[in-house]
Each structure stands twice: as C-alpha cells, then as structure tokens.
Motif scaffolding. Sequence first.
Motif, PDB file in Angstrom:
ATOM      1  N   GLU A 187      79.148   4.623 103.679  1.00  0.00           N
ATOM      2  CA  GLU A 187      78.069   3.506 103.847  1.00  0.00           C
ATOM      3  C   GLU A 187      76.977   3.572 102.412  1.00  0.00           C
ATOM      4  OE1 GLU A 187      74.634   4.352 106.058  1.00  0.00           O
ATOM      5  OE2 GLU A 187      74.941   2.023 107.211  1.00  0.00           O
ATOM      6  N   MET A 188      76.958   4.650 101.918  1.00  0.00           N
ATOM      7  CA  MET A 188      75.995   4.630 100.747  1.00  0.00           C
ATOM      8  C   MET A 188      76.674   4.425  99.554  1.00  0.00           C
ATOM      9  SD  MET A 188      73.708   8.123 101.487  1.00  0.00           S
ATOM     10  CE  MET A 188      72.823   8.567 103.244  1.00  0.00           C
ATOM     11  N   MET A 189      77.745   4.612  99.733  1.00  0.00           N
ATOM     12  CA  MET A 189      78.658   4.242  98.238  1.00  0.00           C
ATOM     13  C   MET A 189      78.692   2.658  98.350  1.00  0.00           C
ATOM     14  SD  MET A 189      79.910   6.325  95.925  1.00  0.00           S
ATOM     15  CE  MET A 189      80.939   5.378  95.391  1.00  0.00           C
ATOM     16  N   ARG A 190      78.951   1.984  99.332  1.00  0.00           N
ATOM     17  CA  ARG A 190      79.373   0.445  99.720  1.00  0.00           C
ATOM     18  C   ARG A 190      77.649  -0.105  99.684  1.00  0.00           C
ATOM     19  NH1 ARG A 190      82.239   1.578 104.160  1.00  0.00           N
ATOM     20  NH2 ARG A 190      80.092   1.279 105.561  1.00  0.00           N
ATOM     21  N   LYS A 191      76.788   0.285  99.804  1.00  0.00           N
ATOM     22  CA  LYS A 191      75.617  -0.353 100.118  1.00  0.00           C
ATOM     23  C   LYS A 191      74.503  -0.356  98.796  1.00  0.00           C
ATOM     24  CE  LYS A 191      75.016  -1.121 104.857  1.00  0.00           C
ATOM     25  NZ  LYS A 191      73.950  -0.699 106.388  1.00  0.00           N
ATOM     26  N   GLU A 192      74.614   1.005  98.299  1.00  0.00           N
ATOM     27  CA  GLU A 192      73.742   1.463  97.191  1.00  0.00           C
ATOM     28  C   GLU A 192      74.494   1.599  95.759  1.00  0.00           C
ATOM     29  OE1 GLU A 192      70.361   1.591  97.425  1.00  0.00           O
ATOM     30  OE2 GLU A 192      70.507   1.066  99.610  1.00  0.00           O
ATOM     31  N   VAL A 193      75.370   2.647  95.962  1.00  0.00           N
ATOM     32  CA  VAL A 193      76.073   3.111  94.555  1.00  0.00           C
ATOM     33  C   VAL A 193      76.986   2.007  93.982  1.00  0.00           C
ATOM     34  CG1 VAL A 193      77.126   4.913  93.398  1.00  0.00           C
ATOM     35  CG2 VAL A 193      75.961   5.406  95.429  1.00  0.00           C
ATOM     36  N   LEU A 194      77.800   1.312  94.532  1.00  0.00           N
ATOM     37  CA  LEU A 194      78.395   0.476  93.844  1.00  0.00           C
ATOM     38  C   LEU A 194      77.561  -0.778  93.345  1.00  0.00           C
ATOM     39  CD1 LEU A 194      81.722   0.306  96.215  1.00  0.00           C
ATOM     40  CD2 LEU A 194      81.487   1.590  93.829  1.00  0.00           C
ATOM     41  N   PRO A 195      76.684  -1.428  94.211  1.00  0.00           N
ATOM     42  CA  PRO A 195      75.969  -2.235  93.652  1.00  0.00           C
ATOM     43  C   PRO A 195      75.126  -2.064  92.571  1.00  0.00           C
ATOM     44  CG  PRO A 195      75.717  -2.233  96.132  1.00  0.00           C
ATOM     45  CD  PRO A 195      76.749  -1.145  95.706  1.00  0.00           C
ATOM     46  N   PHE A 196      74.496  -0.902  92.626  1.00  0.00           N
ATOM     47  CA  PHE A 196      73.734  -0.315  91.526  1.00  0.00           C
ATOM     48  C   PHE A 196      74.744  -0.261  90.082  1.00  0.00           C
ATOM     49  CE2 PHE A 196      72.545   3.121  88.657  1.00  0.00           C
ATOM     50  CZ  PHE A 196      71.157   3.139  88.662  1.00  0.00           C
ATOM     51  N   LEU A 197      75.780   0.437  90.198  1.00  0.00           N
ATOM     52  CA  LEU A 197      76.686   0.468  89.164  1.00  0.00           C
ATOM     53  C   LEU A 197      77.161  -0.897  88.544  1.00  0.00           C
ATOM     54  CD1 LEU A 197      79.044   3.494  90.047  1.00  0.00           C
ATOM     55  CD2 LEU A 197      77.073   3.453  88.582  1.00  0.00           C
TER      56      LEU A 197
END
Lengths: 417, 417
Positions: B158-168
Amino acid sequence: MNVELISIGEELLSGFILNGNAAYIGRVLDEINIGVDYISTVGDMVDIIVDALETAANRAAVIIATGGLGPTSDDVTLKAAAQFFNRKLVFHDEVMKSITKKFKIRGKSMPSENRKQAELPEGALVIPNSIGTAPGVRFKYKGSVFFFLPGVPSEMQEMMRKEVLPFLENNYPAQTGKQKIIRTTGISESEVASQAEEVRKQFPQICIAYLPQVSGVQIKLKVRESTPEKAEMIISQAEEQLREKLGNYIYGRGNESMEEVVAQLLFAKKLTIAVAESCTGGLISHKLTNIPGSSAYFKRGFITYSNTAKMELLGVAEKTLEKYGAVSSETAAEMAIGVRRVSRTDIGLSATGIAGPGGGTREKPVGLVYLGCSLKDYIITEKYRFFRDRIWNKERTAVYGLDLLRRVLSGKPDARN
Amino acid sequence: MNVELISIGEELLSGFILNGNAAYIGRVLDEINIGVDYISTVGDMVDIIVDALETAANRAAVIIATGGLGPTSDDVTLKAAAQFFNRKLVFHDEVMKSITKKFKIRGKSMPSENRKQAELPEGALVIPNSIGTAPGVRFKYKGSVFFFLPGVPSEMQEMMRKEVLPFLENNYPAQTGKQKIIRTTGISESEVASQAEEVRKQFPQICIAYLPQVSGVQIKLKVRESTPEKAEMIISQAEEQLREKLGNYIYGRGNESMEEVVAQLLFAKKLTIAVAESCTGGLISHKLTNIPGSSAYFKRGFITYSNTAKMELLGVAEKTLEKYGAVSSETAAEMAIGVRRVSRTDIGLSATGIAGPGGGTREKPVGLVYLGCSLKDYIITEKYRFFRDRIWNKERTAVYGLDLLRRVLSGKPDARN
C-alpha cells in the motif's frame, strides 16, 4: 564463522523471479546451526560482482554465490571471479567432455556457447553437476572460501547437499544448536505468541519466531548451547510445554504439510475417503492427491457448484437446500454423508461456502464456510468465517477441512472450535 | 538514478520466509523503468543495519528499506536509522492516536509495546498505514532519500503504491522505457530463445529475458529509448514479430494466468464446462474456480481415481479400460465425452495419466498423460510425457489441459502438438 550469500541475476533485481535460492541455502545452513549474515543480490555485471565479492571477502569466512554460470554472454560470474582472484580463466578438458556427453545423451550436439562453461578460474576446484551443464567452483582466497553454484535450483541444491554442506561440517567447528519447527492451524499469531512467550519465560535462552501463513502459524524454536545434549534437552522441554499449551492446534512439525499428516493417518488406519467440494472447487482433493500412493485412500471427488449437482450427485435433499440454503451446516452434513454413501468409502468430507468476491449477503457474507466430516455413523460440521480474497478463502477452507479430518481421525474432533 | 533495497529480518537470512517484498518492489519499479542495483538482506541488528544504510547511501539516490518496524524488541530499524542520521527518536502524538484508534476498532486495548511505533527519527516524514499499526518513514539525508516500510506485505505494498511510486515519478526525470511480458506454454526455453534471438537481430536495442516455470516460459521484452513513443514503437514491432514466430504457443501477456485467459473465453462465448480428472486430482477444477464469477461457466467436477469411478460416474466403457487401459487416448476421450453428457454442459475436459512416483510401467511410464476435450460433436485428445516429480507432473498436466481448452475455444486446437 561468518557466512554471506551473493545472489547474481538481473531478474532477481527486477522481481521477475523470487530469490528462492537464498532462502534454500539459508534454511539448510540454519538446520546445521550456521547463520547467514548478509545476502547481497546484484546484477550480471562484472564490476558489480567484483565489488560484491570484495565486500563479502572483507566480512565473511565463507561466501556462497549463485547464478551467472550459464552459457550465454549475460553469464559473467566466473569472469568476475577470475578478475577478483587475479587469475586467468583456464579451459578444463574433463569438464568439456562431461558437458559434451550430456548433450549426446539427449541426442543433441553441443552449441558452441557451452564451451565457455569449461573455462574456470585457474586453481579452482571443480564441483560436478550431475543434472545440468554448468560445473560449480570452490576457491580459496585470502583466508576465505568461495563457492560458485549455478542459479538453476535443482543443480544448486544438489551441490549444496553433496559438496558445500559436507565441506562446512568438516572444516568448521561443530555448532551445538538445535531448532524445531512446530506447525499449528486454527489459532491466531497473537494467541500462539502469548502462549509461547509464557514458555520463553522459563527458557529465556530460546529464540522463538512465528511465521503466519494461509496454512496456519509456524513456530520456530531455536537454542545454542555448549553441548548438543544440553541444547537438545532444553529445546525438548520447551517443546513439550508448548505442546501442552497449544494441544490440538498443533498438527505437525518440521516441513510436514497438513496433507502429509492426514495421509499418514489414513494409511495407518487403512481408511478410504471421498470428497464433496463446493467453494474450494477441487482444492481439497488436489491436496489429498498430492501425496504419493494417495490412490490407496482417495477414491472419488465431486465438485458440485450448483444445487442441482448437489442433489443429483450427492443426494442432498431439495428441502434442505430450500430451507437452509447451500451454505449451511445442514447442507455440509448431507454433502459429507452423501459423498460417503455414493462412493462407498469410510469417510466423506465436504466444504460449502462463499469464496467471494461476489455472492455474499447480509446473512451469509463472503468468507462464510461450513465443513462436514462423516465417518461411519458419526457426523460433525464446523462453521468458519474468513476475511480475505477468494484465493485465500479457498486455501484456508481447504486447510481447515483437512484439519477437521485430522481431528476426527485422531479421535479428538472437538478439541477446538 | 540508482535505487537500492535493504530487506531487514533474521527470518529472511535463515530462509524461514521468502523475500517476496524485494521481488514486489523490484517488479513495480521495473514497470516504471526504474532499475534496482542492489538488494541487501540483513538481520535485526542495529550495527549491521547502520552499516547497510551507509553502504547504500554511498551508492544510491533512493534507498527503500523494509522490515523491523514492529512493536517488539527485535524491531530495531528506526533505532538504527536514527543513529545513522544522527537524530533522536521523537514521539509523534498523532501517530499514537491513529495506532490506539486501530486497536479500539478491533475492540482491544493497545499493548504498551506498540507505543514504540510512534517514535520516529526527528524530522522524518510519516507515511500513513491504513492496514496495520506501523507507520512508514521518508527521510532525506546527504542527498539520498530513504524510505522505511513495514515488512508486512500488504502494508508495504500500500505504501509503495500510494507514496513511494508517486514520489519517484514526481521527483526523478521520467524514464522512457517500455516492457512487455509474453506468456507461452508447450514450448521449451531453448526453442523460445532461438526464435526470440532472431527477432533481437533486428532490434538489437531490446533486452530479452526468459522465465521458465511449470506454467510455461515467460518472455520479457524491454527497451529504453529517448522518447516513450519511440520505445513503444520498437517494442510493439518486436512483439509483433515474436507473436508471428511463436503463434499459438502464446497464451497471454503481463500477469495473465492461463485460467484467466480461459475464463475470459468462456465468459465471452457463454459456454459451460465440466471436468473429469484422474491424475490431476482436482487441480484443473481448482484453477478454473479460482476466477471470480466462475460459477457462470464451471458446473461440475469429477475426480475419478479408480476404474469403477470412471465407469459409474462418467460412463467410460469397461471394454475401453480393459483394451486400452485407464491411461490412454481412448479413455481420455470417453471421460471428456462422458463428463459433458452427465453434466449437460457445452464442454467436457479430461485428464488421465501417471503422476508418479509409483504406478509406471515400461509401456506406460511415470509422467505419461492424456488430455481430452469434447465440445458438441467435436472431440480432441493429446498425449504428453513429463519428467519430473508428482507435484510438477500434476501442475504441468493441469496447465496443458487448460491450454488445450484455450486452443479449442479459440478455434485453433491443432496449431501445435
């Protein structure tokens, strides 16, 4: 002794494949009480592999690298190794002969690319590969021992069993630890942990780890002591206490699967079984037939998705389906009794439920499941509610169904739920 | 941009659990054309985690660490992070509130251990966790960005999808690559590779990787170009050529499973199916019922291990079994026709064979399998020989059975074999 693993392959970095090799090596080393300190996963690039070898050599006495020994131009592990050891790659006649022979046996001629697999760093000890073409390599350098094994799991595993593990056991002082894995089902991780922590209070030297899976929670007990006898004594006492606390929630130990445990009971009691499945769609039968020789106990399976199929094939009464519905204790009971009757087996096992994501109602939500087990004139049903996706609900139902069977077979069906 | 992963947890080193988190992160980054350079797996020890963070910081712009954010004393990731960043751990009121609330919803009071999960390195950005209790953390330090995510897969994902990927995607220049996965079955890796290498001759900028699995060989095509349009054009042309060469060996793309492909065909054509299984023991039915809504097409499954069951339930002729045996093209045909008739479905699918390890003879060795598919007045059977263990032989037979169904449904049953 410090041990490190280096897993080599672009497809590990991009998640195209799971790193099952590192887990396998970690597990078999752990079984002989050797811990792994680091696992480094790197791509198929000479500079990066050299860098990983150097880092590992500075930290560890034993380095086990896997992957990159294939015949294609991507496979550069031994090139990197030779560079790091400051040795030439030299051609090994006897390795070449063995590779050529393998192609001959399969009726094929050897592609020229495979010639490369006979080129090993000068001074390397060859580890034979009885399955595939790439030999493994052992090399001593600056006080560390390096193993290079193929990435193909079956080939790597054979070399671990036949070469690496015996070498480690012969060359490094015996570790005097013990570990045991206890397998539970039907109980949550937090409940398992609260029982296990009670036990740890009396055996503070024991490490306990929990692995919750769809099949239940596995518990790993681990202890290191000055002598193997002392380690064995402590872990056995702790295990005994844990078994007292967890009782019939425990179904097996070590690598035993639920279906193996159930199969042993069926073999021992010479009982036959037939299965009637609705929501599990064949998964219970699949698990029961995963065991070699299962035709001795497994006779027939019915997957009855529709009401018509339940009535026609298993003799479930129309009245029952009308009054209680297909997902009910009554239907599960009639399915189990019916499948036993039509199959003329000792046991009938049934599962009916709503796997989801559709098909749920307020009264009968997604994840509601009924199990039935009929043995001679005895019938038991159980009700469960699961809360995840379709695949999980199917798997969980199948495991709980087999566990019901296990408890019936062991004469303690009511010991929980 | 260089990205590294740090996987934290003793149980990864000892192989008690597989590193699925690293594979997941590698895959979702790869999908947006970000490559991972290193994955370091380390245990739950402050010094070693600090060391891993330092090594990664010297090499990478982005570091994603997973694991060790739990409430127990084993979980030391943020303690190590704070030490490495030279910051204190500070208590976050709003994080504590959110954790307490989660326990309340479940009707439980918060154990005191969980208080620790609200202590984050000073200056850290909190990544919310909607599933579990441990928040994630983002931290900038010496030009690198660090993410600390929980080890629980659903929470990490969930954190990858919602935070990390958009940030990158927002903070790093768009990568203009493309990749496609093509899924084949019924053809060996070396045959696939020799066809694919022909295509690569015309598109030398394309990277090709092969993943052989029990379900068949997956092919990954990958290209990086100056513009997305150019990348798309090249990869599409290469894919088209590969599809021409591999034809009906290709059953799907991306993450599509064989059962998903078959289900789509059955849904679209509004056809119903019944399955008669011997050696696969329910696995074909299990796969067909893994698809949500499968009750629209799947009506009944029969697992007929014994000859009696084949005769009684499917109407296989005693003469056929006597003359040709249970493992024969004739029996497979009668099973497929019989199961379709008794189930009143459009299609009947059957599998009969010797899964092993026992039961083989010289004429009918372990791994010999016959498949049958009956559609209206059409019947086709196929013969295969597999060479591995029982589980593999069952899985392979199930996939090949579904692939036969796929070819029948797509009107090209004979396009191979």
